[in-house]
Design a protein around this motif. Sequence first.
Motif, PDB file in Angstrom:
ATOM      1  N   ILE A   1       0.304  -3.399  -5.575  1.00 37.87           N
ATOM      2  CA  ILE A   1       0.427  -1.942  -5.630  1.00 37.87           C
ATOM      3  C   ILE A   1      -0.572  -1.281  -4.677  1.00 37.87           C
ATOM      4  CG2 ILE A   1       0.047   0.077  -7.114  1.00 37.87           C
ATOM      5  CD1 ILE A   1       1.122  -1.634  -9.454  1.00 37.87           C
ATOM      6  N   ALA A   2      -1.772  -1.841  -4.595  1.00 38.47           N
ATOM      7  CA  ALA A   2      -2.820  -1.271  -3.744  1.00 38.47           C
ATOM      8  C   ALA A   2      -2.623  -1.608  -2.265  1.00 38.47           C
ATOM      9  CB  ALA A   2      -4.190  -1.756  -4.209  1.00 38.47           C
ATOM     10  N   GLY A   3      -1.607  -2.418  -1.960  1.00 41.53           N
ATOM     11  CA  GLY A   3      -1.355  -2.783  -0.569  1.00 41.53           C
ATOM     12  C   GLY A   3      -2.259  -3.881  -0.052  1.00 41.53           C
ATOM     13  N   GLU A   4      -2.953  -4.570  -0.936  1.00 42.41           N
ATOM     14  CA  GLU A   4      -3.873  -5.633  -0.520  1.00 42.41           C
ATOM     15  C   GLU A   4      -3.135  -6.918  -0.169  1.00 42.41           C
ATOM     16  OE1 GLU A   4      -6.543  -5.962  -3.795  1.00 42.41           O
ATOM     17  OE2 GLU A   4      -7.262  -3.894  -3.609  1.00 42.41           O
ATOM     18  N   GLN A   5      -1.926  -7.090  -0.688  1.00 42.47           N
ATOM     19  CA  GLN A   5      -1.108  -8.248  -0.375  1.00 42.47           C
ATOM     20  C   GLN A   5       0.354  -7.850  -0.526  1.00 42.47           C
ATOM     21  OE1 GLN A   5      -3.058 -10.753  -3.277  1.00 42.47           O
ATOM     22  NE2 GLN A   5      -1.295 -10.648  -4.669  1.00 42.47           N
TER      23      GLN A   5
END
Length: 351
Positions: free
Chosen positions: A323-327
């Motif tokens: 969700i945070a765009g980290e993966q």
Amino acid sequence: MATGSKRARGGSGRVKLEEVARKANVSTATVSRAFNEPDKVSEEVRQRVKDAARALNWIPNAAGRALASRRTHIAGAIIPTLDNEIFAHQISGMQSVFSERGFTLFLGCSNYDPDEGLRQADAMLARGVEALAVVGESHPPELFEALNSRGIPYVVTYSYNKASPHPCIGFDNRAAFHRMTDHLLSLGHRRFAAIFQPDTNNDRVKERLRGIRDALAAAGLDIAAQDLMMGPSTLEFGAESFAALMTRTVGSRATAIVCGNDNLALGALMAARERGLEAPRDFSITGFDDLAISSRFSPGLTTMKVDNQQIGVLAANELLAVIAGEQARAQSREIVPVMKVRESAGRAQPR
């Protein structure tokens, strides 16, 4: 009078947001971040904002926030049953992580019915869940298709399979029961029985039974069809199954009984006590889950412990990372069960 009127107007007006900001001695932007992106605000400031909001009886408007940010801050989890404490531990772990990040966790129960699980998932998607956790892989293809087509990150819990197309957070059910059966084989047992919950719509149970059969096959052994008892995951069924197994003649009776979970094994041990039989003198028996009572029961139950809360924590962290765009996708994470060797399983006695 003017302030009282403003307080009576509801919980989403601009004036109210400013009032909370003044009371907490922060900016309106900080108030918004405290609720929408709590990880970007210090714990001390976050608590101050929450205290101010509570004192003013102010509740952020979730629908308005979602429209403004295209975020709902809602995650979902679908479990098979509310009757098993292991799933409660998973949900507890997920809840703790999501709560810290300002997410609300929706919970659904499928009652081991794939179609009901699909209906629960559809309902959650309609309400804007940003991520979903489901137990096991026995779900209609439509469920995973719906998640993938919408770009909703998801994980499968209580299962770990390197060949799975899904991100798995859990343990290798086959390997766990292969290992337990190997332990009983090392104690000299050659006649086996099993008491299990139904394998219908339950890939975890299928894999557990496969683990037993593979371990036995490697030793040139098998479980006779009449010695595989399958039914409800209850103390009562464990007791009934044990009684049925004990009707066999002593020469053909299983000396080792592998149970699908602790509940079934404890029921069997209770039935044994009523018949004057005792483990490990008259038979050996194993469970799975390591319920709180399993180490305190007499004899202590040989079983396997899984950190179910850690499964929930890992699942939530993987989903939040996407969700945070980290993966781009949740990653599979394996939990290795710990064997708890206790008194209920001992060396096979000569008959």
